[in-house]
Write an enzyme that holds these catalytic residues in place. Structure first.
Site, PDB file in Angstrom:
ATOM      1  N   ASP A  49       0.849  -1.194   0.000  1.00 46.63           N
ATOM      2  CA  ASP A  49       0.000   0.000   0.000  1.00 46.63           C
ATOM      3  C   ASP A  49       0.883   1.241   0.000  1.00 46.63           C
ATOM      4  O   ASP A  49       1.561   1.535   0.980  1.00 46.63           O
ATOM      5  CB  ASP A  49      -0.892   0.009   1.253  1.00 46.63           C
ATOM      6  CG  ASP A  49      -1.857   1.186   1.228  1.00 46.63           C
ATOM      7  OD1 ASP A  49      -2.942   1.035   0.631  1.00 46.63           O
ATOM      8  OD2 ASP A  49      -1.520   2.257   1.771  1.00 46.63           O
ATOM      9  N   TYR A  54       3.295   9.716  -0.408  1.00 47.70           N
ATOM     10  CA  TYR A  54       4.394   9.153   0.389  1.00 47.70           C
ATOM     11  C   TYR A  54       5.759   9.376  -0.277  1.00 47.70           C
ATOM     12  O   TYR A  54       6.797   9.173   0.353  1.00 47.70           O
ATOM     13  CB  TYR A  54       4.198   7.646   0.642  1.00 47.70           C
ATOM     14  CG  TYR A  54       2.882   7.262   1.278  1.00 47.70           C
ATOM     15  CD1 TYR A  54       2.058   8.211   1.886  1.00 47.70           C
ATOM     16  CD2 TYR A  54       2.437   5.951   1.268  1.00 47.70           C
ATOM     17  CE1 TYR A  54       0.831   7.856   2.446  1.00 47.70           C
ATOM     18  CE2 TYR A  54       1.220   5.587   1.839  1.00 47.70           C
ATOM     19  CZ  TYR A  54       0.429   6.550   2.420  1.00 47.70           C
ATOM     20  OH  TYR A  54      -0.784   6.193   2.970  1.00 47.70           O
ATOM     21  N   LYS A  79      -2.524   5.912  -4.500  1.00 46.04           N
ATOM     22  CA  LYS A  79      -3.628   6.841  -4.201  1.00 46.04           C
ATOM     23  C   LYS A  79      -3.419   8.183  -4.888  1.00 46.04           C
ATOM     24  O   LYS A  79      -2.278   8.644  -5.039  1.00 46.04           O
ATOM     25  CB  LYS A  79      -3.742   7.067  -2.681  1.00 46.04           C
ATOM     26  CG  LYS A  79      -3.688   5.788  -1.869  1.00 46.04           C
ATOM     27  CD  LYS A  79      -3.930   5.988  -0.391  1.00 46.04           C
ATOM     28  CE  LYS A  79      -3.587   4.718   0.377  1.00 46.04           C
ATOM     29  NZ  LYS A  79      -2.174   4.640   0.801  1.00 46.04           N
ATOM     30  N   HIS A 112      -7.395   9.650  -2.225  1.00 44.23           N
ATOM     31  CA  HIS A 112      -6.759   9.576  -0.901  1.00 44.23           C
ATOM     32  C   HIS A 112      -7.617  10.226   0.201  1.00 44.23           C
ATOM     33  O   HIS A 112      -7.759   9.671   1.293  1.00 44.23           O
ATOM     34  CB  HIS A 112      -5.374  10.228  -0.977  1.00 44.23           C
ATOM     35  CG  HIS A 112      -4.406   9.761   0.043  1.00 44.23           C
ATOM     36  ND1 HIS A 112      -3.068   9.622  -0.190  1.00 44.23           N
ATOM     37  CD2 HIS A 112      -4.582   9.401   1.337  1.00 44.23           C
ATOM     38  CE1 HIS A 112      -2.459   9.180   0.900  1.00 44.23           C
ATOM     39  NE2 HIS A 112      -3.370   9.056   1.846  1.00 44.23           N
ATOM     40  N   ARG A 240       9.869  -7.138  13.174  1.00 39.90           N
ATOM     41  CA  ARG A 240       8.441  -6.781  13.265  1.00 39.90           C
ATOM     42  C   ARG A 240       7.699  -7.144  11.980  1.00 39.90           C
ATOM     43  O   ARG A 240       6.534  -7.553  12.019  1.00 39.90           O
ATOM     44  CB  ARG A 240       8.292  -5.287  13.536  1.00 39.90           C
ATOM     45  CG  ARG A 240       8.731  -4.887  14.931  1.00 39.90           C
ATOM     46  CD  ARG A 240       8.711  -3.384  15.069  1.00 39.90           C
ATOM     47  NE  ARG A 240       8.954  -2.966  16.445  1.00 39.90           N
ATOM     48  CZ  ARG A 240       9.128  -1.703  16.789  1.00 39.90           C
ATOM     49  NH1 ARG A 240       9.094  -0.737  15.871  1.00 39.90           N
ATOM     50  NH2 ARG A 240       9.331  -1.386  18.049  1.00 39.90           N
TER      51      ARG A 240
HETATM   52  N1  LIG Z   1      -5.219   6.402   3.599  1.00 36.32           N
HETATM   53  C1  LIG Z   1      -4.687   7.099   4.561  1.00 36.32           C
HETATM   54  O1  LIG Z   1      -5.030   8.264   4.787  1.00 36.32           O
HETATM   55  C2  LIG Z   1      -3.625   6.496   5.413  1.00 36.32           C
HETATM   56  C3  LIG Z   1      -3.098   5.280   5.061  1.00 36.32           C
HETATM   57  N2  LIG Z   1      -2.133   4.682   5.827  1.00 36.32           N
HETATM   58  C4  LIG Z   1      -1.630   3.364   5.390  1.00 36.32           C
HETATM   59  O2  LIG Z   1      -1.659   2.458   6.497  1.00 36.32           O
HETATM   60  C5  LIG Z   1      -0.350   1.937   6.715  1.00 36.32           C
HETATM   61  C6  LIG Z   1      -0.121   1.597   8.169  1.00 36.32           C
HETATM   62  O3  LIG Z   1      -0.351   2.729   8.973  1.00 36.32           O
HETATM   63  P1  LIG Z   1       0.808   3.508   9.762  1.00 36.32           P
HETATM   64  O4  LIG Z   1       0.346   4.900   9.980  1.00 36.32           O
HETATM   65  O5  LIG Z   1       2.069   3.303   9.074  1.00 36.32           O
HETATM   66  O6  LIG Z   1       0.766   2.854  11.207  1.00 36.32           O
HETATM   67  P2  LIG Z   1       0.843   1.387  11.841  1.00 36.32           P
HETATM   68  O7  LIG Z   1      -0.350   1.285  12.742  1.00 36.32           O
HETATM   69  O8  LIG Z   1       1.079   0.350  10.823  1.00 36.32           O
HETATM   70  O9  LIG Z   1       2.115   1.521  12.793  1.00 36.32           O
HETATM   71  C7  LIG Z   1       3.410   1.713  12.303  1.00 36.32           C
HETATM   72  C8  LIG Z   1       4.329   2.018  13.498  1.00 36.32           C
HETATM   73  O10 LIG Z   1       4.295   0.912  14.417  1.00 36.32           O
HETATM   74  C9  LIG Z   1       5.608   0.345  14.546  1.00 36.32           C
HETATM   75  N3  LIG Z   1       5.421  -1.103  14.520  1.00 36.32           N
HETATM   76  C10 LIG Z   1       5.086  -1.887  13.459  1.00 36.32           C
HETATM   77  N4  LIG Z   1       4.971  -3.165  13.818  1.00 36.32           N
HETATM   78  C11 LIG Z   1       5.231  -3.223  15.142  1.00 36.32           C
HETATM   79  C12 LIG Z   1       5.294  -4.281  16.081  1.00 36.32           C
HETATM   80  N5  LIG Z   1       5.055  -5.544  15.732  1.00 36.32           N
HETATM   81  N6  LIG Z   1       5.595  -3.971  17.375  1.00 36.32           N
HETATM   82  C13 LIG Z   1       5.839  -2.696  17.740  1.00 36.32           C
HETATM   83  N7  LIG Z   1       5.801  -1.647  16.896  1.00 36.32           N
HETATM   84  C14 LIG Z   1       5.507  -1.910  15.609  1.00 36.32           C
HETATM   85  C15 LIG Z   1       6.415   0.876  13.376  1.00 36.32           C
HETATM   86  O11 LIG Z   1       7.767   1.042  13.764  1.00 36.32           O
HETATM   87  P3  LIG Z   1       9.048   0.669  12.853  1.00 36.32           P
HETATM   88  O12 LIG Z   1       8.714   1.005  11.417  1.00 36.32           O
HETATM   89  O13 LIG Z   1      10.122   1.555  13.425  1.00 36.32           O
HETATM   90  O14 LIG Z   1       9.323  -0.775  13.067  1.00 36.32           O
HETATM   91  C16 LIG Z   1       5.769   2.227  13.130  1.00 36.32           C
HETATM   92  O15 LIG Z   1       6.268   3.190  14.044  1.00 36.32           O
HETATM   93  C17 LIG Z   1       0.560   3.045   6.173  1.00 36.32           C
HETATM   94  O16 LIG Z   1       1.884   2.626   5.989  1.00 36.32           O
HETATM   95  C18 LIG Z   1      -0.184   3.415   4.921  1.00 36.32           C
HETATM   96  O17 LIG Z   1       0.058   2.449   3.911  1.00 36.32           O
HETATM   97  C19 LIG Z   1      -1.694   5.278   6.980  1.00 36.32           C
HETATM   98  C20 LIG Z   1      -2.163   6.503   7.362  1.00 36.32           C
HETATM   99  C21 LIG Z   1      -3.175   7.210   6.608  1.00 36.32           C
HETATM  100  O1  LIG Z   2      -0.543   8.437   5.404  1.00 41.24           O
HETATM  101  C1  LIG Z   2      -1.484   8.831   4.723  1.00 41.24           C
HETATM  102  O2  LIG Z   2      -1.962   8.149   3.817  1.00 41.24           O
HETATM  103  C2  LIG Z   2      -2.062  10.147   5.010  1.00 41.24           C
HETATM  104  O3  LIG Z   2      -2.939  10.596   4.330  1.00 41.24           O
HETATM  105  C3  LIG Z   2      -1.509  10.882   6.191  1.00 41.24           C
HETATM  106  O4  LIG Z   2      -0.195  11.164   5.963  1.00 41.24           O
HETATM  107  C4  LIG Z   2      -2.228  12.174   6.441  1.00 41.24           C
HETATM  108  O5  LIG Z   2      -2.247  12.932   5.307  1.00 41.24           O
HETATM  109  C5  LIG Z   2      -1.615  12.890   7.565  1.00 41.24           C
HETATM  110  O6  LIG Z   2      -1.411  12.305   8.597  1.00 41.24           O
HETATM  111  C6  LIG Z   2      -1.280  14.296   7.413  1.00 41.24           C
HETATM  112  O7  LIG Z   2      -0.796  14.792   8.616  1.00 41.24           O
END
Ligand SMILES: NC(=O)C1=CN([C@@H]2O[C@H](COP(=O)(O)OP(=O)(O)OC[C@H]3O[C@@H](n4cnc5c(N)ncnc54)[C@H](OP(=O)(O)O)[C@@H]3O)[C@@H](O)[C@H]2O)C=CC1
Ligand SMILES: O=C(O)C(=O)[C@@H](O)[C@H](O)C(=O)CO
Length: 280
Positions: A49, A54, A79, A112, A240
């Site tokens: 994803d 990004y 997106k 998005h 992780r």
């Molecule tokens: N459509 C939208 O608006 C959005 C979409 N997304 C999508 O969702 C995905 C996931 O969401 P995201 O915001 O990244 O958050 P997550 O909930 O996936 O958490 C990621 C964080 O948790 C840590 N982590 C991951 N696995 C573990 C584990 N097993 N134990 C402890 N800590 C852990 C990572 O650290 P580290 O990397 O240091 O290991 C990182 O800091 C994004 O990457 C993106 O693709 C996210 C936000 C908004």
């Molecule tokens: O991660 C995503 O996909 C997002 O849309 C986020 O980054 C979001 O735009 C945000 O957290 C901005 O502060």
């Protein structure tokens, strides 16, 4: 590590199959993205994803090619960024994403954010329908759409989104929006599924994790899986990445599920889609 688990598919409303567990790349620095995605593919993930926002689409494409996997083995989502909601801009942005990924098609392309105060997302969705008709994407969907936004799409456009990617985790269970999606054939994708780590020290989740001999992250991700949502946790930490895929050899009880769902406190870690109008 031991062999990769089989990840179940979810069938979207147009018959396309999507792996229920994927790998998210938000906040992975472009310089680290190729290695992170390659590690995920080596571990057994087959769903990535990403997003134009990004800034790492090129590196995602490079990782897929470096993996030696066939393009058809990996489900790739990107997106449409917030500045490209006008019809022609959306068409051009999709072509740029394909070019940056160096792919001939995407599996899923999402709007998005609805950006309700900035533009007209029904115009944007008509562009998405045009992209879908072109055959260069297997499914189209939305992200961060609320019930009112979806209702307007139903009234004014033709194609029902295949997915709605929204913030969901134990502190924001989103049951009303998820049920609305299910009633209309829209699969829910849960972003920030472990709330970027914020739920991992919760006492209820930790107690369940101790009992089932799993980590709090695995218990939380398993809760999403058993609710039927699609998830793609992000991690740049190899251990992780391996931990987060090990979700398919244990089960939470009905009581575990209810206890975790009861942690809902309507708490967002990300922006509110009704008021978020940021153009990067
Ligand atoms: N459509 C939208 O608006 C959005 C979409 N997304 C999508 O969702 C995905 C996931 O969401 P995201 O915001 O990244 O958050 P997550 O909930 O996936 O958490 C990621 C964080 O948790 C840590 N982590 C991951 N696995 C573990 C584990 N097993 N134990 C402890 N800590 C852990 C990572 O650290 P580290 O990397 O240091 O290991 C990182 O800091 C994004 O990457 C993106 O693709 C996210 C936000 C908004
Ligand atoms: O991660 C995503 O996909 C997002 O849309 C986020 O980054 C979001 O735009 C945000 O957290 C901005 O502060």
């Amino acid at each position: 590590m031991t062999s990769a688990p089989t990840i179940p598919d979810i069938t979207l409303n147009n018959g396309v199959a999507i792996p229920q567990l994927g790998f998210g790349v938000f906040q992975i620095d472009p310089k680290d993205t190729e290695a992170a995605v390659l590690a995920a593919l080596e571990t057994g993930y087959r769903h990535i994803d990403t997003a134009e926002m990004y800034g790492n689409e090129k590196e995602v494409g490079r990782a897929l090619r470096a993996s030696g996997l066939d393009r058809s083995d990996v489900f790739v989502t990107s997106k449409l960024n917030n500045g490209y909601h006008a019809y022609g801009d959306a068409l051009a942005a999709f072509s740029r994403s394909l070019g940056d990924l160096a792919m001939e098609y995407l599996d899923l392309f999402l709007v998005h954010w609805p950006m309700p105060a900035v533009g007209d997302y029904t115009e944007t969705w008509r562009a998405m329908e045009e992209i879908y008709r072109s055959g260069r994407v297997k499914a189209i969907g939305v992200s961060n759409f609320q019930i009112g936004h979806l209702d307007r799409l139903f009234q004014e456009t033709s194609v029902v989104p295949a997915v709605n990617q929204i913030e969901v985790h134990p502190y924001l269970a989103q049951d009303e929006l998820r049920a609305f999606g299910a009633d209309h054939g829209i699969a829910t994708e849960a972003w920030s599924p472990i709330a970027q780590g914020k739920v991992l020290d919760n006492a209820v989740i930790k107690a369940i994790a101790t009992r089932v001999e799993r980590t709090p992250a695995q218990v939380t991700l398993r809760w999403h899986i058993q609710r039927g949502d699609i998830v793609f946790p992000k991690s740049v930490t190899r251990s992780r990445v391996e931990e987060n895929i090990r979700l398919f050899d244990f089960e939470l009880t009905r009581d575990d599920m209810a206890q975790i769902t009861a942690l809902d406190r309507g708490e967002r870690i990300g922006p509110d889609p009704d008021t978020f109008n940021w153009v990067p």
